[in-house]
Design a protein around this motif. Sequence first.
Motif, PDB file in Angstrom:
ATOM      1  N   ASP A 170       0.839  -1.201   0.000  1.00 50.56           N
ATOM      2  CA  ASP A 170       0.000   0.000   0.000  1.00 50.56           C
ATOM      3  C   ASP A 170       0.876   1.253   0.000  1.00 50.56           C
ATOM      4  O   ASP A 170       0.615   2.203  -0.745  1.00 50.56           O
ATOM      5  N   LEU A 171       1.912   1.248   0.835  1.00 50.67           N
ATOM      6  CA  LEU A 171       2.817   2.392   0.885  1.00 50.67           C
ATOM      7  C   LEU A 171       3.528   2.556  -0.444  1.00 50.67           C
ATOM      8  O   LEU A 171       3.694   3.675  -0.936  1.00 50.67           O
ATOM      9  N   SER A 172       3.907   1.460  -1.046  1.00 49.05           N
ATOM     10  CA  SER A 172       4.567   1.498  -2.345  1.00 49.05           C
ATOM     11  C   SER A 172       3.705   2.207  -3.381  1.00 49.05           C
ATOM     12  O   SER A 172       4.184   3.039  -4.150  1.00 49.05           O
ATOM     13  N   VAL A 173       2.427   1.895  -3.384  1.00 49.62           N
ATOM     14  CA  VAL A 173       1.494   2.535  -4.320  1.00 49.62           C
ATOM     15  C   VAL A 173       1.326   4.013  -3.975  1.00 49.62           C
ATOM     16  O   VAL A 173       1.346   4.868  -4.864  1.00 49.62           O
ATOM     17  N   LEU A 174       1.196   4.327  -2.687  1.00 43.47           N
ATOM     18  CA  LEU A 174       0.994   5.717  -2.265  1.00 43.47           C
ATOM     19  C   LEU A 174       2.127   6.638  -2.701  1.00 43.47           C
ATOM     20  O   LEU A 174       1.886   7.779  -3.097  1.00 43.47           O
ATOM     21  N   VAL A 175       3.360   6.154  -2.594  1.00 45.92           N
ATOM     22  CA  VAL A 175       4.510   7.011  -2.907  1.00 45.92           C
ATOM     23  C   VAL A 175       5.155   6.656  -4.248  1.00 45.92           C
ATOM     24  O   VAL A 175       6.168   7.243  -4.617  1.00 45.92           O
ATOM     25  N   ASP A 176       4.541   5.724  -4.976  1.00 48.50           N
ATOM     26  CA  ASP A 176       4.999   5.321  -6.308  1.00 48.50           C
ATOM     27  C   ASP A 176       6.474   4.927  -6.309  1.00 48.50           C
ATOM     28  O   ASP A 176       7.287   5.463  -7.064  1.00 48.50           O
ATOM     29  N   ILE A 177       6.802   3.999  -5.412  1.00 54.45           N
ATOM     30  CA  ILE A 177       8.161   3.483  -5.305  1.00 54.45           C
ATOM     31  C   ILE A 177       8.084   1.961  -5.302  1.00 54.45           C
ATOM     32  O   ILE A 177       7.159   1.379  -4.723  1.00 54.45           O
ATOM     33  N   ASN A 178       9.044   1.337  -5.920  1.00 58.54           N
ATOM     34  CA  ASN A 178       9.109  -0.111  -6.026  1.00 58.54           C
ATOM     35  C   ASN A 178       8.934  -0.760  -4.651  1.00 58.54           C
ATOM     36  O   ASN A 178       9.589  -0.358  -3.693  1.00 58.54           O
ATOM     37  N   PRO A 179       8.078  -1.774  -4.557  1.00 54.78           N
ATOM     38  CA  PRO A 179       7.861  -2.450  -3.271  1.00 54.78           C
ATOM     39  C   PRO A 179       9.137  -3.007  -2.641  1.00 54.78           C
ATOM     40  O   PRO A 179       9.263  -3.032  -1.420  1.00 54.78           O
ATOM     41  N   LEU A 180      10.076  -3.451  -3.455  1.00 56.25           N
ATOM     42  CA  LEU A 180      11.334  -3.969  -2.902  1.00 56.25           C
ATOM     43  C   LEU A 180      12.134  -2.870  -2.221  1.00 56.25           C
ATOM     44  O   LEU A 180      12.786  -3.108  -1.203  1.00 56.25           O
TER      45      LEU A 180
END
Length: 82
Positions: A46-56
């Motif tokens: 969810d955080l990855s989507v919010l800040v548009d950064i790769n989940p890894l």
Amino acid sequence: MEENDFVSIWLEETGNPAIEELARTNVEIADKTAKTLADKGLTKNDLSVLVDINPLEIERWLEGRHTFSINVLKEISAKLND
């Protein structure tokens, strides 16, 4: 490392307090971020989507294996405090 590289020898023997403080601060930020995510019922993805950064990359931050930049901290703070 050169044999007479006294700075490198000193750092190897004594460590670097600035780097140790940065690492400690980074772990504190990662812990607070993980707690905030849990409190809000959000996942790393969810955080990855919010800040548009790769989940890894998010995972590396939250595990303390990568430092946060000030810009990313500002963005995460803004998104989680909305």
